[in-house]
Design an enzyme around this catalytic site. Structure first.
Site, PDB file in Angstrom:
ATOM      1  N   ARG A 149      36.693  38.881  44.515  1.00  0.00           N
ATOM      2  CA  ARG A 149      36.488  37.916  45.604  1.00  0.00           C
ATOM      3  C   ARG A 149      35.876  38.576  46.833  1.00  0.00           C
ATOM      4  NH1 ARG A 149      39.691  33.083  45.750  1.00  0.00           N
ATOM      5  NH2 ARG A 149      39.889  32.398  43.603  1.00  0.00           N
TER       6      ARG A 149
ATOM      7  N   ARG B 155      36.219  34.035  52.236  1.00  0.00           N
ATOM      8  CA  ARG B 155      36.549  33.568  53.593  1.00  0.00           C
ATOM      9  C   ARG B 155      36.955  34.649  54.579  1.00  0.00           C
ATOM     10  NH1 ARG B 155      40.475  29.134  51.291  1.00  0.00           N
ATOM     11  NH2 ARG B 155      40.616  30.881  49.869  1.00  0.00           N
TER      12      ARG B 155
ATOM     13  N   ARG C 138      29.120  28.743  54.505  1.00  0.00           N
ATOM     14  CA  ARG C 138      29.814  27.614  53.873  1.00  0.00           C
ATOM     15  C   ARG C 138      29.734  26.371  54.764  1.00  0.00           C
ATOM     16  NH1 ARG C 138      36.113  26.950  52.313  1.00  0.00           N
ATOM     17  NH2 ARG C 138      36.183  26.704  54.561  1.00  0.00           N
TER      18      ARG C 138
ATOM     19  N   ASP D 151      32.514  29.902  40.475  1.00  0.00           N
ATOM     20  CA  ASP D 151      33.954  29.761  40.258  1.00  0.00           C
ATOM     21  C   ASP D 151      34.214  29.570  38.778  1.00  0.00           C
ATOM     22  OD1 ASP D 151      36.479  29.426  42.052  1.00  0.00           O
ATOM     23  OD2 ASP D 151      36.756  28.084  40.358  1.00  0.00           O
TER      24      ASP D 151
ATOM     25  N   TYR E  37      44.349  25.061  34.249  1.00  0.00           N
ATOM     26  CA  TYR E  37      43.845  24.126  35.256  1.00  0.00           C
ATOM     27  C   TYR E  37      43.485  22.778  34.633  1.00  0.00           C
ATOM     28  CZ  TYR E  37      43.724  27.946  38.609  1.00  0.00           C
ATOM     29  OH  TYR E  37      44.092  28.960  39.443  1.00  0.00           O
TER      30      TYR E  37
HETATM   31  O1  CP3 Z   1      34.698  37.610  43.316  1.00  0.00           O
HETATM   32  C1  CP3 Z   1      33.788  36.990  43.912  1.00  0.00           C
HETATM   33  O2  CP3 Z   1      33.409  37.272  45.066  1.00  0.00           O
HETATM   34  C2  CP3 Z   1      33.020  35.922  43.129  1.00  0.00           C
HETATM   35  C3  CP3 Z   1      33.440  34.592  43.323  1.00  0.00           C
HETATM   36  C4  CP3 Z   1      34.697  34.010  42.687  1.00  0.00           C
HETATM   37  C5  CP3 Z   1      35.339  32.872  43.239  1.00  0.00           C
HETATM   38  N1  CP3 Z   1      36.322  32.470  42.398  1.00  0.00           N
HETATM   39  C6  CP3 Z   1      34.956  32.236  44.506  1.00  0.00           C
HETATM   40  C7  CP3 Z   1      35.912  31.344  45.174  1.00  0.00           C
HETATM   41  C8  CP3 Z   1      35.382  34.322  41.507  1.00  0.00           C
HETATM   42  C9  CP3 Z   1      35.166  35.484  40.563  1.00  0.00           C
HETATM   43  C10 CP3 Z   1      36.403  33.341  41.336  1.00  0.00           C
HETATM   44  C11 CP3 Z   1      37.308  33.294  40.173  1.00  0.00           C
HETATM   45  C12 CP3 Z   1      38.433  32.360  40.168  1.00  0.00           C
HETATM   46  N2  CP3 Z   1      38.481  31.088  40.661  1.00  0.00           N
HETATM   47  C13 CP3 Z   1      39.672  32.616  39.523  1.00  0.00           C
HETATM   48  C14 CP3 Z   1      40.008  33.866  38.740  1.00  0.00           C
HETATM   49  C15 CP3 Z   1      40.357  35.001  39.628  1.00  0.00           C
HETATM   50  C16 CP3 Z   1      41.584  34.796  40.467  1.00  0.00           C
HETATM   51  O3  CP3 Z   1      41.427  34.766  41.687  1.00  0.00           O
HETATM   52  O4  CP3 Z   1      42.666  34.675  39.890  1.00  0.00           O
HETATM   53  C17 CP3 Z   1      40.487  31.480  39.701  1.00  0.00           C
HETATM   54  C18 CP3 Z   1      41.900  31.309  39.204  1.00  0.00           C
HETATM   55  C19 CP3 Z   1      39.712  30.520  40.401  1.00  0.00           C
HETATM   56  C20 CP3 Z   1      40.116  29.133  40.761  1.00  0.00           C
HETATM   57  C21 CP3 Z   1      40.076  28.910  42.218  1.00  0.00           C
HETATM   58  N3  CP3 Z   1      38.917  28.788  42.964  1.00  0.00           N
HETATM   59  C22 CP3 Z   1      41.174  28.744  43.084  1.00  0.00           C
HETATM   60  C23 CP3 Z   1      42.620  28.818  42.660  1.00  0.00           C
HETATM   61  C24 CP3 Z   1      40.644  28.540  44.359  1.00  0.00           C
HETATM   62  C25 CP3 Z   1      41.422  28.188  45.593  1.00  0.00           C
HETATM   63  C26 CP3 Z   1      42.201  29.329  46.114  1.00  0.00           C
HETATM   64  C27 CP3 Z   1      41.430  30.004  47.195  1.00  0.00           C
HETATM   65  O5  CP3 Z   1      41.372  31.240  47.196  1.00  0.00           O
HETATM   66  O6  CP3 Z   1      40.927  29.266  48.032  1.00  0.00           O
HETATM   67  C28 CP3 Z   1      39.239  28.616  44.274  1.00  0.00           C
HETATM   68  C29 CP3 Z   1      38.266  28.500  45.370  1.00  0.00           C
HETATM   69  C30 CP3 Z   1      37.373  29.682  45.594  1.00  0.00           C
HETATM   70  N4  CP3 Z   1      36.683  30.355  44.616  1.00  0.00           N
HETATM   71  C31 CP3 Z   1      37.024  30.270  46.851  1.00  0.00           C
HETATM   72  C32 CP3 Z   1      36.106  31.300  46.594  1.00  0.00           C
HETATM   73  C33 CP3 Z   1      35.399  32.162  47.593  1.00  0.00           C
HETATM   74  C34 CP3 Z   1      37.510  29.789  48.201  1.00  0.00           C
HETATM   75  C35 CP3 Z   1      36.817  28.508  48.481  1.00  0.00           C
HETATM   76  C36 CP3 Z   1      36.490  28.306  49.919  1.00  0.00           C
HETATM   77  O7  CP3 Z   1      35.485  28.872  50.404  1.00  0.00           O
HETATM   78  O8  CP3 Z   1      37.213  27.526  50.537  1.00  0.00           O
END
Ligand code: CP3
Length: 353
Positions: A27, A31, A40, A77, A153
């Site tokens: 990640r 943010r 964003r 994502d 999910y």
């Molecule tokens: O690593 C990176 O920089 C690449 C981008 C990436 C995102 N999600 C961007 C994201 C990757 C590799 C993921 C994987 C992901 N997404 C996983 C597996 C890894 C982990 O963290 O366990 C999972 C379970 C998800 C599902 C997901 N997407 C959730 C649970 C959430 C909300 C929680 C949160 O952190 O906000 C997201 C949203 C998400 N995916 C964000 C980002 C940058 C935040 C969204 C925002 O900008 O508001």
């Protein structure tokens, strides 16, 4: 294709000699970076970033402009896949991801099929655009969720702390869960191969929730399907091996089994000692990890001490990709992330002489 200027990450994944331990952060685009929040806001939403190759490219490169990271990861994502299957992904403000049509009844489950990959063309376009923008600076990682993590999910309809619906299905109608997992495994295989075709130089499978399963269920419902994917992946592009990283969060007790499915590298969360992990997997795979992401809330001196401890625990030689044990917190201080990257690069040279 442009020659890679820094291939340390790819060499470490294949246990080839390196000059220092490469690092990237799960990640890393997110943010905690004010420039990410600004982009964003311009895109209007998180999915607005993911579906626009230009925005996805811009945010993928943001952490690389700040820190000398050794790999870029596609900005997207894991939930784009069930969205392409028609489940209706949306992000409720402050609530995380949700699905409009979770998989609960048998007819919906039986109707689930591998989606036409055209629906994910925006992801492949982002991969090509990012590869071009990187211009060989560092390798680009593609990724997907594991079949089981995606199923969590898809069945719960969002995040969950007890996986009540998934486990009810697992223990009462296992054949329905197996059907979902088989469709997911085929979809993820096709999806990752298309990312590789578009230019991904390594791929990671995120099994965030496999660790919520019992010992026996983990192998049957998560690991077996990741093994199927690994067996179906293209392993070479541009005359170079495309390494595969498998990461089961909370999977420390199954390292030997995970190391045996054919991946090049196993990701570790922060709960396992990386030196003991190395002894357990032997020469089979490289290891990625395993800095506690919340240790970034410590002082720069404490961050450096913790990085030093992990590097020493892994010890001499290649086969270690430094990373966090899970995604970076949105509350992390970018200056602390900078301190971690610098410490890993500086302190690791002694282990590669
Ligand atoms: O690593 C990176 O920089 C690449 C981008 C990436 C995102 N999600 C961007 C994201 C990757 C590799 C993921 C994987 C992901 N997404 C996983 C597996 C890894 C982990 O963290 O366990 C999972 C379970 C998800 C599902 C997901 N997407 C959730 C649970 C959430 C909300 C929680 C949160 O952190 O906000 C997201 C949203 C998400 N995916 C964000 C980002 C940058 C935040 C969204 C925002 O900008 O508001």
């Amino acid at each position: 294709m442009t020659q890679l200027k820094n291939d340390t990450f790819l060499r470490a994944l294949l246990k080839e000699p390196v000059e220092y331990t490469p690092i990237w952060m799960m990640r890393q685009a997110g943010r905690y970076l004010p420039e990410y929040r600004a982009t964003r806001a311009r895109a209007g939403s998180f999915m607005g970033l993911c579906t626009s190759p230009d925005y996805a490219t811009e945010v993928t490169l943001q952490p690389l402009e700040r820190f000398p990271l050794d790999a870029a990861i596609l900005f997207s994502d894991i939930l784009t896949v069930p969205d392409a299957m028609g489940l209706g992904l949306y992000f409720a403000e402050g609530e995380g991801p949700k699905f409009e049509r979770p998989l609960r009844d048998e007819s919906a489950i039986r109707a689930l099929t591998v989606p036409v990959l055209d629906k994910l063309q925006y992801v492949f376009d982002a991969v090509s655009s990012i590869r071009k923008a990187l211009d060989g600076r560092v390798p680009l990682i593609g990724f997907s969720g594991s079949p089981f993590t995606l199923a969590c999910y898809m069945i719960e309809g969002g995040g969950s702390d007890d996986f009540r619906h998934v486990k009810a299905m697992l223990y009462s109608r296992p054949e329905l869960l197996h059907h979902i997992l088989a469709v997911n495994a085929q979809t993820v295989t096709d999806y990752l191969n298309a990312q590789i075709d578009a230019g991904a130089q390594a791929v990671q499978i995120f099994d965030t929730w496999g660790g919520a399963l019992s010992h026996a269920a983990y192998k049957e419902f998560s690991l077996a399907y990741m093994q199927r994917i690994v067996a179906g992946l293209k392993r070479e592009a541009d005359g170079r091996r495309v390494p595969v990283i498998v990461f089961t969060k909370n999977g420390g007790q199954w390292l030997e089994e995970i190391a045996a499915i054919g991946a090049d590298c196993v990701g570790l969360d922060w709960t396992t000692d990386i030196g003991q992990a190395r002894a357990r997997v032997g020469d089979k795979v490289a290891l990625q990890g395993n800095f506690d992401p919340n240790a970034l809330f410590g002082s720069p001196a404490a961050i450096e001490a913790e990085a030093s401890r992990i590097l020493a625990a892994y010890g001499q030689g290649s086969g270690h990709v430094f990373n966090l044990g899970h995604g970076i917190s949105q509350h992390a201080d970018p200056e602390h992330a900078a301190a971690l990257v610098a410490a890993v690069h500086r302190l690791s040279r002694q282990y590669h002489q």
